[in-house]
Design a protein around this motif. Structure first.
Motif, mmCIF file in Angstrom:
data_model
loop_
_atom_site.group_PDB
_atom_site.id
_atom_site.type_symbol
_atom_site.label_atom_id
_atom_site.label_comp_id
_atom_site.label_asym_id
_atom_site.label_seq_id
_atom_site.Cartn_x
_atom_site.Cartn_y
_atom_site.Cartn_z
ATOM 1 N N ILE A 293 28.408 48.947 43.249
ATOM 2 C CA ILE A 293 27.659 47.879 42.573
ATOM 3 C C ILE A 293 27.325 46.735 43.537
ATOM 4 C CG2 ILE A 293 29.689 46.631 41.706
ATOM 5 C CD1 ILE A 293 26.388 47.091 39.782
ATOM 6 N N THR A 294 28.221 46.441 44.471
ATOM 7 C CA THR A 294 27.942 45.331 45.394
ATOM 8 C C THR A 294 26.665 45.605 46.180
ATOM 9 O OG1 THR A 294 30.315 45.043 45.560
ATOM 10 C CG2 THR A 294 28.975 43.839 47.140
ATOM 11 N N VAL A 369 34.812 40.505 48.540
ATOM 12 C CA VAL A 369 34.635 41.116 47.229
ATOM 13 C C VAL A 369 35.400 42.422 47.137
ATOM 14 C CG1 VAL A 369 32.543 42.341 47.997
ATOM 15 C CG2 VAL A 369 32.937 42.018 45.554
ATOM 16 N N GLY A 370 35.791 42.764 45.932
ATOM 17 C CA GLY A 370 36.264 44.119 45.669
ATOM 18 C C GLY A 370 37.730 44.236 45.365
ATOM 19 N N GLU A 371 38.511 43.292 45.821
ATOM 20 C CA GLU A 371 39.956 43.360 45.587
ATOM 21 C C GLU A 371 40.517 41.986 45.938
ATOM 22 O OE1 GLU A 371 41.887 45.666 48.699
ATOM 23 O OE2 GLU A 371 39.984 45.657 49.741
ATOM 24 N N PRO A 372 41.745 41.738 45.548
ATOM 25 C CA PRO A 372 42.324 40.444 45.907
ATOM 26 C C PRO A 372 42.433 40.328 47.428
ATOM 27 C CG PRO A 372 43.662 41.559 44.244
ATOM 28 C CD PRO A 372 42.658 42.548 44.732
ATOM 29 N N ASP A 394 35.374 33.884 47.627
ATOM 30 C CA ASP A 394 36.133 35.050 47.159
ATOM 31 C C ASP A 394 35.555 35.356 45.779
ATOM 32 O OD1 ASP A 394 37.972 36.752 45.954
ATOM 33 O OD2 ASP A 394 39.737 35.574 46.504
ATOM 34 N N THR A 395 34.730 36.394 45.713
ATOM 35 C CA THR A 395 33.937 36.621 44.499
ATOM 36 C C THR A 395 34.573 37.700 43.637
ATOM 37 O OG1 THR A 395 32.581 38.331 45.564
ATOM 38 C CG2 THR A 395 31.827 36.059 45.775
ATOM 39 N N TRP A 396 34.952 37.343 42.444
ATOM 40 C CA TRP A 396 35.493 38.349 41.516
ATOM 41 C C TRP A 396 34.400 38.808 40.555
ATOM 42 C CZ3 TRP A 396 35.450 38.548 36.212
ATOM 43 C CH2 TRP A 396 36.068 39.694 35.666
ATOM 44 N N TRP A 397 34.274 40.111 40.452
ATOM 45 C CA TRP A 397 33.365 40.698 39.455
ATOM 46 C C TRP A 397 33.602 42.188 39.422
ATOM 47 C CZ3 TRP A 397 28.522 43.216 41.126
ATOM 48 C CH2 TRP A 397 28.348 43.247 42.514
ATOM 49 N N GLN A 398 32.765 42.932 38.688
ATOM 50 C CA GLN A 398 33.008 44.359 38.450
ATOM 51 C C GLN A 398 31.675 45.101 38.311
ATOM 52 O OE1 GLN A 398 35.071 43.609 34.583
ATOM 53 N NE2 GLN A 398 36.853 44.471 35.629
ATOM 54 N N THR A 399 31.736 46.415 38.436
ATOM 55 C CA THR A 399 30.549 47.229 38.183
ATOM 56 C C THR A 399 29.966 46.863 36.813
ATOM 57 O OG1 THR A 399 31.583 49.007 39.431
ATOM 58 C CG2 THR A 399 29.729 49.624 38.024
ATOM 59 N N ASP A 484 41.804 43.570 34.199
ATOM 60 C CA ASP A 484 42.518 42.862 35.271
ATOM 61 C C ASP A 484 43.554 41.891 34.711
ATOM 62 O OD1 ASP A 484 41.382 43.909 37.598
ATOM 63 O OD2 ASP A 484 39.652 42.583 37.447
ATOM 64 N N ILE A 496 42.971 36.589 40.546
ATOM 65 C CA ILE A 496 43.064 37.933 39.972
ATOM 66 C C ILE A 496 44.272 38.611 40.606
ATOM 67 C CG2 ILE A 496 41.804 40.100 39.590
ATOM 68 C CD1 ILE A 496 40.364 37.442 38.603
ATOM 69 N N ARG A 499 44.818 45.344 38.735
ATOM 70 C CA ARG A 499 44.508 46.121 37.533
ATOM 71 C C ARG A 499 45.737 46.248 36.633
ATOM 72 N NH1 ARG A 499 39.338 46.698 36.532
ATOM 73 N NH2 ARG A 499 40.080 48.246 35.047
ATOM 74 N N LYS A 505 42.816 50.448 43.157
ATOM 75 C CA LYS A 505 41.812 49.987 44.110
ATOM 76 C C LYS A 505 42.267 50.392 45.502
ATOM 77 C CE LYS A 505 38.239 47.970 42.815
ATOM 78 N NZ LYS A 505 37.019 47.404 43.353
#
Ligand code: PRX
Length: 631
Positions: A293-294, A369-372, A394-399, A484, A496, A499, A505
């Motif tokens: 998604i990124t 992005v993608g994990e802590p 530090d960007t938190w988001w998801q597909t 999360d 975050i 999971r 991850k």
């Protein structure tokens, strides 16, 4: 325009977005070109769920990514492509050229029978043609389903079948570091298991020998000879599907996350601009593969919607050596750099000798992005790459969220290592306790949910709306559940923690444990397996597999190698177990459910704290597993 330039503005925008979300997003949406304006901004409920944005609006996202910029800026570079091999020439593609290439390839798709609503699977290397293929699908209203080139035939076939794709776009091969990957051969093997595919379009990339099946396979370059580059954009409804992207879930079958045209466009453009504080002369580089998604939102759509110059890199961070990222930054004067914590950790482990030769003076902003991101890696990145001058987002988001949800705005929000900090305007996060009660106040910890829709929220899981509801909207009634765990500190900053479900991850890639177990069980001598994660210095999480064999293996090391090979062949190298333990039994409840909690603790080496094991069918297996555990 929609730029936020200081923290007060952020607060004001945030307030407005909560008090009057419809007005807020209508103002953002008005900045795009629409064929017809929407007649209602938002209708939603989280119980079906059904969320619609910009209802009745008509548009084509590629007109906003391409045509819109041609008037004022046709010669601006849209894509800088950096090949895997540093000795191969890089390419720059202007907006005008990209427009032309997209339109030409859109005509190729049409000539080969593709039409609005068809699903087209894209399985390609990170070459400019991948972006062209994605945009060409969007141009004609076909739904793209990009599958990461590191997945192997079984995962590819699953995804093609789930979406009933009638076309696959691929390349003969792909370069990845020192390796050459035979992509077309994987497609051939996958398509044997897919009845719906009647056309495979093949890009010439590596020149490796391939098999072209008559009446099914055609060459990209041959097809392009017979079409022109005029292609009107298909008129799409705001809520028509733009793409499907598969993501792993708690069951073995991946979910086809569906995003639609209007809301996705508005949200990715808005967040790109504001999170990265993008300026017209920036050179922006997101290292993610378009298969994730990124890559969709922040390599292709978000940057192009803003008329930005986006760098696309074919290779890997450690080829030809661990200085490659830094070399590319200097070479192309990258000013905004967005990557994954796992890449940072692995480059950190290679030592500063690989960083020292490079100036990195063009950098202005860094992102992850993608994990802590652990504090240690954050400081290394800040000090050695950003030279303590570049804000880190530090960007938190998801597909499923389509775009960035919780993140600092670069240079505006005060950062705190390992915290994604504050929600973006339009995002209303909450923490829930196990019974679903909102935990108000700061210094709290709970399950992260979102209580109001934002424009790029997942609409459904393809052909299986029940699964969408069950996974995201019925765990906690009237909330979108992220899966999360999360902490909120004294200042309301979010961190975050990871999971809370059966997905792990690994190097930033989301993998379902059940999916990996299915792959392991393909080995003829494996009767049953259970996979859990364990903390890993570089990858974030590693894969620990407990396996039961049918016959006692003659050579256990050989068996482990075979299991790794099976998983690689069946699913892809990203899912290879790091540790494999052969066990005689698994800890199960009397009803036959595997107690993963216990297996996780053993894998994490927390054996003093296993909790109650008395409800197990056979508690003695736990002792055996502990005794033979792999450190
Ligand atoms: O667990 C969170 C983690 O990645 C998950 C989403 O994975 P995926 O759909 O593959 O999308 C990744 C790219 C957006 C989340 O549920 N995650 C993502 N970003 C962060 C993160 N965890 C901590 N900090 C982040 N910045």
């Amino acid at each position: 325009m929609y730029d936020i330039t200081n923290f007060n503005e952020y607060q004001a925008e945030y307030k407005k977005s909560v008090e009057n979300p419809e007005l807020f997003w209508a103002e953002k949406a008005a900045q795009f070109s629409w064929k017809e304006k929407w007649n209602e901004v938002l209708k939603w409920n989280f119980s079906e769920p059904k969320v619609e944005w910009f209802i009745g609006g008509k548009l084509n996202i590629t007109e906003n990514c391409l045509d819109r910029h041609l008037k004022n800026n046709p010669n601006k570079t849209a894509i800088i492509w950096e090949p895997n091999n540093p000795n191969e020439q890089s390419q720059t593609i202007s907006y005008k050229e990209l427009h032309e290439r997209v339109c030409r390839f859109a005509n190729v798709l049409k000539k080969n029978g593709a039409k609005k609503g068809d699903r087209i699977c894209i399985y390609m290397p990170m070459v400019p043609e991948l972006a062209v293929a994605v945009l060409a699908c969007a141009r004609i209203g076909a739904i793209h389903s990009v599958v990461f080139g590191g997945f192997s035939f079984h995962s590819l076939a699953d995804r093609i079948n789930d979406a009933d794709c009638n076309m696959v776009i691929t390349a003969d091969g792909a370069y990845r570091g020192a390796k050459e990957i035979l992509l077309k051969a994987v497609v051939d093997e996958a398509v044997i298991h897919c009845n719906t595919v009647n056309r495979v379009i093949v890009l010439h990339r590596t020149g490796c020998e391939i098999n072209m099946q008559p009446n099914r396979d055609v060459w990209w370059h041959e097809e392009e000879k017979n079409v022109n580059s005029n292609c009107d954009a298909e008129i799409m409804d705001s809520e028509d599907i733009l793409f499907i992207l598969y993501t792993s879930g708690s069951t073995g079958k991946p979910k086809g996350v569906v995003h639609t045209c209007g809301g996705y466009m508005v949200y990715t453009a808005y967040t790109f601009k504001n999170v990265f504080q993008y300026k017209a002369d920036d050179i922006y580089w997101c290292t993610a593969d378009v298969g994730w998604i990124t890559g969709h939102s922040y390599l292709i759509y978000g940057p192009l919607l803003n008329g930005a110059t986006t760098v696309m890199f074919e290779g890997i961070p450690t080829f030809p050596d661990a200085g490659r990222f830094w070399k590319v930054i200097d070479k192309h004067n990258v000013s905004i750099f967005y990557t994954a914590p796992t890449a940072i950790r692995s480059l950190e482990a290679c030592g500063l000798n690989y960083v020292a030769p490079y100036k990195l003076s063009s950098l202005r902003i860094l992102g992850t992005v993608g994990e802590p991101i652990n504090e240690e890696a954050w400081h290394w990145y800040n000090k050695n790459i950003g030279k303590e001058k570049c804000p880190i987002v530090d960007t938190w988001w998801q597909t499923e969220t389509g775009g960035i949800m919780i993140s600092p705005l670069a240079g505006i929000t005060k950062t705190k290592p390992s915290y994604a900090t504050l929600p973006l305007p339009g995002v209303q996060p909450v923490l829930l306790d196990e019974s679903g009660n909102e935990i108000t106040g700061n210094n709290a910890e709970g399950r992260l949910c979102i209580k109001f829709p934002w424009p790029s929220i997942i609409r459904t899981t393809f052909k299986n709306h029940d699964r969408c509801r069950e996974t995201y909207f019925s765990v906690f009634k009237n909330y979108y559940f992220t899966g999360d765990g999360c902490k909120r500190d004294g200042n309301g900053y979010y961190r975050i923690t990871g999971r809370v479900d059966d997905v792990i991850k690994v190097s930033g890639h989301l993998l379902g444990t059940a999916e990996i177990e299915n792959a392991i069980n393909q080995h003829k001598n494996i009767v049953e397996s259970a996979v859990v994660g364990f903390p890993h210095d570089i990858k974030g999480w590693g894969i620990y597999a407990y396996v039961i064999t049918e016959n006692k293996p003659e050579n256990t090391e050989e068996l482990k190698k075979e299991i790794v090979a099976t998983v690689t062949k069946y699913m892809g190298a990203i899912a290879k177990p790091d540790k494999i333990q052969i066990v005689s039994g698994l800890p199960k409840t009397r009803s036959g459910k595997i107690m993963r909690r216990i297996l996780r603790k053993i894998a994490e080496n927390e054996i003093g704290n296993l909790g109650d094991t008395s409800t197990l069918l056979d508690p003695t297996v736990v002792d055996e597993i502990i005794k033979n555990r792999i450190n």
